[in-house]
Design a protein around this motif. Structure first.
Motif, short mmCIF file in Angstrom:
data_model
loop_
_atom_site.label_atom_id
_atom_site.label_comp_id
_atom_site.label_asym_id
_atom_site.label_seq_id
_atom_site.Cartn_x
_atom_site.Cartn_y
_atom_site.Cartn_z
N UNK A 1 2.31 -2.69 -2.08
CA UNK A 1 2.88 -3.63 -1.11
C UNK A 1 2.17 -3.47 0.23
N UNK A 2 1.95 -4.59 0.90
CA UNK A 2 1.31 -4.56 2.22
C UNK A 2 2.05 -5.49 3.18
N UNK A 3 2.05 -5.13 4.43
CA UNK A 3 2.59 -5.96 5.50
C UNK A 3 1.56 -5.96 6.62
N UNK B 1 1.75 3.47 17.37
CA UNK B 1 2.35 3.56 16.04
C UNK B 1 3.36 2.44 15.84
N UNK B 2 3.46 2.00 14.61
CA UNK B 2 4.47 1.02 14.21
C UNK B 2 5.71 1.79 13.75
N UNK B 3 6.89 1.44 14.24
CA UNK B 3 8.10 2.17 13.82
C UNK B 3 8.25 2.20 12.30
N UNK B 4 8.78 3.29 11.78
CA UNK B 4 8.89 3.49 10.34
C UNK B 4 9.80 2.47 9.68
N UNK C 1 11.47 -1.49 5.27
CA UNK C 1 11.59 -2.89 4.81
C UNK C 1 10.62 -3.17 3.68
N UNK C 2 9.42 -2.61 3.76
CA UNK C 2 8.42 -2.82 2.71
C UNK C 2 8.85 -2.15 1.42
N UNK D 1 11.94 -1.79 0.41
CA UNK D 1 12.96 -2.67 -0.15
C UNK D 1 12.34 -3.87 -0.84
N UNK D 2 11.32 -4.45 -0.19
CA UNK D 2 10.65 -5.61 -0.75
C UNK D 2 9.95 -5.27 -2.06
N UNK D 3 9.32 -4.08 -2.10
CA UNK D 3 8.62 -3.67 -3.30
C UNK D 3 9.57 -3.44 -4.46
N UNK D 4 10.76 -2.90 -4.18
CA UNK D 4 11.77 -2.67 -5.22
C UNK D 4 12.28 -3.99 -5.77
N UNK D 5 12.50 -4.96 -4.86
CA UNK D 5 12.99 -6.28 -5.28
C UNK D 5 12.02 -6.95 -6.20
N UNK D 6 10.73 -6.83 -5.90
CA UNK D 6 9.71 -7.43 -6.75
C UNK D 6 9.71 -6.78 -8.12
#
Length: 260
Positions: free
Chosen positions: A132-134, A244-247, A252-253, A255-260
């Motif tokens: 997964x990528x964002x 840095x981007x907050x964890x 969220x990524x 969660x998205x990967x699990x849904x897929x």
């Protein structure tokens, strides 16, 4: 006797005034400073073991180059910066090679391909697939390949980033330049808040822990050893402050990967 008593009372008043109305108050006004996380060798080992080096073959010299960093967020899942695993052509799965800290120590701290004639310094590397990528937030998740041992060394996530304060102690472990598994420390120097998309949220964290090229994908860790962000850029080239981007973006990524 009365004169001596008055003198004692005067000295007592001057003493109290000099202490701001109460010397005990000066002690309680000192902010609580918890022990530094890295004071414990076991904590340092855990940070190192949770961090991996992303490597690729440099055809010019025939060796493996460390070009980015990733870290375990579960026994079989790595998080890193999306630009470290960017691939043209859509969502085609991409295999990424990585080396663990223990491999690096065991194999003589040499990064060379398995075909190298110098077997004494050859480091075996593992592979992982991008799941997964964002690219908007520049974060990615990798799943380690079958046959790669699961690890008990993964970082706890602190996604309550709204509670972070400027001045909080932070740490970064990564692979800057030609170095590997370098631990740096600093403080949160700036919190960058975003109003869009609503609601208002923390968009980025700037920290004084020095970072360099190769630190992309490193974990920004708080004073309890919990990851609070992913290093994605250098804020100021001269001071090497890390952006840095907050964890939360990684959560969220996941969660998205699990849904897929």
């Amino acid at each position: 006797m009365l004169r001596k008593l008055n003198t004692c009372l005067m000295l007592l008043v001057l003493f109290l005034v000099g202490c701001g109305g109460g010397c005990s108050g000066a002690v309680y006004n000192v902010p609580y400073d918890p022990p530094r996380y890295i004071n414990s060798p076991a904590n340092v080992d855990h940070l190192m073991d949770s961090t991996v080096s992303l490597v690729r073959l440099n055809p010019l010299v025939g060796d493996l180059d460390s070009y980015c960093t990733a870290f375990y967020v579960s026994p079989r899942t790595l998080a890193t910066a999306a630009h470290c695993v960017a691939v043209a052509g859509g969502d085609r799965p991409l295999d990424v090679a990585f080396v663990t800290y223990r491999q690096w120590l065991r194999d003589g701290q040499g990064l060379q391909p398995p075909s190298s004639s110098s077997s004494s310094t050859t480091t075996r590397f593992y592979t992982a697939s991008v799941v997964a990528t964002d690219f908007d937030n520049d974060v990615a998740l990798l799943s380690v390949a079958r046959g790669v041992p699961s690890t008990p060394n993964f970082l706890e996530i602190n996604n309550r980033t709204g509670n972070l304060k400027i001045g909080n102690q932070v740490y970064v472990v990564g692979n800057p330049g030609t170095f590997n598994w370098i631990l740096s420390e600093g403080i949160i120097s700036q919190l960058i808040w975003m109003s869009t998309p609503a609601p208002r949220h923390l968009g980025a964290i700037e920290a004084s822990a020095p970072v360099f090229f190769g630190n992309s994908g490193s974990a920004l860790v708080d004073n309890h050893g919990r990851v609070i962000g992913v290093v994605v850029a250098i804020g100021h080239r001269q001071s090497y402050l890390g952006i840095t981007i907050p964890i939360n973006a990684v959560v969220r990524l996941q969660t998205r990967a699990i849904v897929r």
